[in-house]
Each structure stands twice: as C-alpha cells, then as structure tokens.
Design a protein around this motif. Structure first.
Motif, PDB file in Angstrom:
ATOM      1  N   ASN A 190      -9.009 -17.080 -24.116  1.00 13.80           N
ATOM      2  CA  ASN A 190      -9.514 -16.328 -24.844  1.00 13.80           C
ATOM      3  C   ASN A 190      -9.478 -16.860 -26.487  1.00 13.80           C
ATOM      4  OD1 ASN A 190     -10.064 -13.980 -23.102  1.00 13.80           O
ATOM      5  ND2 ASN A 190      -8.094 -12.889 -22.823  1.00 13.80           N
ATOM      6  N   ARG A 228     -11.546  -8.352 -20.994  1.00 17.49           N
ATOM      7  CA  ARG A 228     -10.379  -8.488 -20.476  1.00 17.49           C
ATOM      8  C   ARG A 228     -10.337  -8.050 -18.621  1.00 17.49           C
ATOM      9  NH1 ARG A 228      -6.465  -9.770 -24.305  1.00 17.49           N
ATOM     10  NH2 ARG A 228      -6.486  -9.370 -26.698  1.00 17.49           N
ATOM     11  N   GLY A 229     -11.400  -6.878 -18.644  1.00 18.48           N
ATOM     12  CA  GLY A 229     -11.164  -6.844 -17.535  1.00 18.48           C
ATOM     13  C   GLY A 229      -9.441  -5.425 -16.786  1.00 18.48           C
ATOM     14  N   HIS A 230     -10.476  -4.905 -15.880  1.00 20.34           N
ATOM     15  CA  HIS A 230      -9.210  -3.384 -15.751  1.00 20.34           C
ATOM     16  C   HIS A 230      -7.552  -4.345 -16.296  1.00 20.34           C
ATOM     17  CE1 HIS A 230      -6.327  -1.123 -13.368  1.00 20.34           C
ATOM     18  NE2 HIS A 230      -7.656  -0.223 -14.086  1.00 20.34           N
ATOM     19  N   ALA A 234      -9.821 -10.790 -16.379  1.00 21.29           N
ATOM     20  CA  ALA A 234     -10.753 -11.374 -16.670  1.00 21.29           C
ATOM     21  C   ALA A 234     -10.628 -12.681 -17.362  1.00 21.29           C
ATOM     22  CB  ALA A 234     -11.893 -10.573 -17.491  1.00 21.29           C
ATOM     23  N   GLY A 235     -12.044 -13.981 -16.966  1.00 17.98           N
ATOM     24  CA  GLY A 235     -11.786 -14.818 -17.863  1.00 17.98           C
ATOM     25  C   GLY A 235     -10.983 -15.784 -16.682  1.00 17.98           C
ATOM     26  N   GLU A 236     -10.658 -15.951 -15.242  1.00 14.99           N
ATOM     27  CA  GLU A 236      -9.712 -16.780 -14.634  1.00 14.99           C
ATOM     28  C   GLU A 236     -11.446 -17.218 -13.882  1.00 14.99           C
ATOM     29  OE1 GLU A 236      -7.049 -18.448 -14.522  1.00 14.99           O
ATOM     30  OE2 GLU A 236      -7.119 -17.196 -16.275  1.00 14.99           O
ATOM     31  N   TYR A 317     -23.127 -12.795 -16.854  1.00 19.57           N
ATOM     32  CA  TYR A 317     -22.968 -12.743 -18.551  1.00 19.57           C
ATOM     33  C   TYR A 317     -23.602 -12.496 -19.690  1.00 19.57           C
ATOM     34  CZ  TYR A 317     -18.109 -12.743 -16.060  1.00 19.57           C
ATOM     35  OH  TYR A 317     -17.306 -12.370 -15.406  1.00 19.57           O
TER      36      TYR A 317
END
Length: 389
Positions: A190, A228-230, A234-236, A317
């Motif tokens: 990030n 970021r997701g919930h 997110a992002g992994e 995305y």
C-alpha cells in the motif's frame, strides 16, 4: 455547494488551500482563490493563520514588468519532519523527510532475529535516536509510519507476517507506550502504491503497484484512497494459487504466486544451490551479464509466472497504471518488453505498465508521505523528488 457548521467548512477550506499550495509548488493568493473557488477574503484569513503557524512561507518574485512584485505562497518544508520505516525480515530501513517529502537522512539496521520481543527494543532505540538527531523545527517529527510485509487490519494491528512468522502483533500499541508521536502501521505494498501516486503519477485514478521483494503484494490506489477490503487485508495477491499442488508456502497453501515470481524465490534458490548466505543483486547481475544459464532460466521462469499473475490482476481490477517494484526486473535485459509480450489477452486492458524508478526506497518514501498527509489533513499530496531516492 458544501454546507455544514462553520468549523467544518473552515477545515475543508484549509485542506483545499494547503493541497493546492503543495500541488502548485508556489502560488499567489489571487491564483489560489481561482483554483479553490474561495473568496479572496477567505483566502486572506486562512493564509494568515497558516503563516502564523509556520506551515507556509511567502516569497516575493522578481519580475521586469511595472507594478507590484507578486508574493507567492509555498509549503514550509522545514517546519517539520516525517519518519518512514520499512520493517522487513533481516533489516529495518529508515528515511527522515521534510514536509515536502524530500529525504533528509537515511539509516538501516540489520536484524539477526525474527523474534518480536527482540526486534521491538531495537526499533524503539532507533526511533529515539532519530528524535534526538532530527534538526530543530516548529513541529519536530510529525508522524511515524511503519511498513509491514504482511496483513495489517483496519485498526492497524498486525495479523500475520509470513517471513517473520508473526501473528496478532500489537506493534502500534507497544510503540505508543514509549514514543509520544502519532504512529501508523500500514502494509508495505500500500505504501509503495502511495509513493507512486504522490511522487510519480499525479493524475492517475486507478493505480496498482506490485512489489516483488520479500514476497508479492499489491497496493491499490483508487480515486486517491487505498483499496483495503473488508478487514484491511486486500492486496495479498502473492498468495493467489497459480500452480495447484505446487510448492508449499508459509501461508499454508501450495502453489502460491510469490513462490514462483518473487525476488525471494530467486534469492532463496540461488543461495541454496550455490551455498551463498548473503547473496547480492550485484552478484546476480554479474551472472546475468556473463550468460549464466541457470540464472537466465530462473529469470525467464520468473517472468513467465509473473505474467500469469499480472494477467489475473489486470482482468480483476482494470487499473489505468500498473507499476512493478523490483530490482531484478531493472537489471534483467528487456524484462518489461517480455512481460508485455505475455499479456496478449484481448480482455486485458491497461494504459501503462512500467518498472518503478523509485526502487526499494518507494516503501519508506510512501511511509513519509503518508505521515505528512495525516499531519496536514489533506486528501492527497503531489510531490516531486529533487534527487533520486
């Protein structure tokens, strides 16, 4: 038209003024009124406050025409400093920057342990050294942002760091017991994406940054916000399975992307086969330049598996800009062209694919920039590095 109580509106106006001063570098009161759509009276009051606080400075420009010399406003970079920290397996990297995001000093501390209880006092001692050595200023160090190579929740707790084998670590709370400065914990990918947006791609709305160093992570900036997701995880993407039943990963799965396309996968393999503990980029570059068949084959495999994962990310995305953070890609000839050649699907759409010029400094630059953004309370920053990071 924005409505609300007077204090809230004043805060929004202040944020808009600061952001546009940073964006323009230097700007007059009249032009500031135009770009912010605020009255000159509002600009005058807010600017007077910012001057009194020492956050901005006035500069009188020389010009040849008849009339009053224009007085320009700019952010006072020397009013304070930000500390960015990259906490990774084997090393902690630090950058101290001024309020314009320009690096002032750097430091790195080698780690010979992954034990959190041993690393914590090392980190605290290093931060306190920066507090002692930072040049005197109006605001001192305005914030500390620490990059973590793993899962960081929305409440800034460390959920899991594979290479350090950390789970449920409360680093922020532990540091706040010793350090009386705003501290933020953020995922490293990030912060890399934030650095790209702040220092390189000022007009990008959908930026995706893929870091390939100790693993693979992705950072996404969408309309100047992190995706970021919930829970914030997110992002992994490094743990996206691309080879079912493949190599075992620390996450518990098999065949994860980062086991095939990260720099760590190359370093781990060559360190093992060639019995070299502290392998360097220079050694790998020398082998590439000499035409070493094993190294060339490993790099070609990395590009192949990297392209598979990137194709998935692009289709999921649809970023307008896709940035790759990797030193190995920088030293391997034609790596970008080979990746692009593999992204041949008619459904894969992106406007720009490039290797970041910021290098490994991206994560700590992004950390400094985030600390500055939080201190100034602005939605986004536009900086330009005066020198290479």
């Amino acid at each position: 038209m924005i409505t609300g109580d007077a204090a809230y509106i004043k805060k929004l106006n202040r944020s808009s003024i600061i952001r546009n001063i940073i964006k323009e570098g230097m700007i007059s009161r009249a032009d500031l009124s135009k770009v912010t759509d605020l009255t000159r009276a509002t600009i005058s009051v807010q600017v007077a406050d910012l001057l009194a606080e020492g956050l901005i400075v006035e500069t009188q420009l020389e010009h040849n025409s008849v009339g009053r010399k224009p007085i320009m406003l700019s952010l006072n970079g020397n009013a304070g400093y930000a500390l960015g920290i990259d906490l990774d397996s084997g090393k902690i990297s630090f950058i101290l920057s001024d309020l314009l995001g320009q690096p002032v000093s750097t430091k790195s501390v080698e780690l010979k342990t992954n034990d959190y209880d041993k690393i914590l006092p090392i980190l605290i001692e290093a931060i306190k050294e920066f507090l002692k050595s930072t040049p005197e200023s109006e605001y001192g160090i305005v914030g500390i942002v620490i990059a973590i190579h793993g899962l960081v929740s929305k409440d800034e707790n460390i959920h899991f760091v594979p290479r350090l084998d950390w789970s449920n670590i409360h680093l922020k709370a532990d540091l706040e017991k010793e350090i009386n400065i705003p501290i933020y914990i953020e995922n490293n990918a990030n912060l890399c994406s934030f650095a790209e947006r702040v220092y390189q791609h000022h007009e990008t709305e959908y930026l995706l940054c893929t870091t390939l160093y100790s693993g693979i992570g992705i950072g996404m900036m969408m309309n100047d916000e992190f995706f970021r997701g919930h829970d914030g995880f997110a992002g992994e993407a490094g743990h996206m399975i691309i080879v079912p039943g493949g190599k075992p990963c620390n996450c518990g799965n098999k065949g994860c992307w980062e086991k095939y396309a990260s720099e760590a996968s190359i370093f781990d393999h060559l360190s093992s086969t060639r019995k070299i503990e502290n392998l360097t980029y220079d050694q790998i570059q020398a082998w590439i330049e000499s035409g070493d068949e094993e190294v060339i084959d490993l790099m070609e495999q990395l590009l192949y598996y990297l392209s598979i994962g990137l194709n998935n990310l692009i289709n999921m995305y649809n970023p307008d800009t896709l940035v790759l953070e990797s030193e190995l890609l920088r030293i391997y000839p034609d790596s970008l062209e080979k990746i692009k050649a593999n992204l041949s699907s008619s459904t894969s759409h992106y406007q720009g694919l490039l290797i970041s010029p910021l290098g490994k400094g991206a994560v700590v630059l992004g950390a400094c920039a985030l600390a500055i953004k939080n201190f100034l309370d602005v939605p986004m920053l536009n900086f330009t590095l005066e020198n290479d990071a």
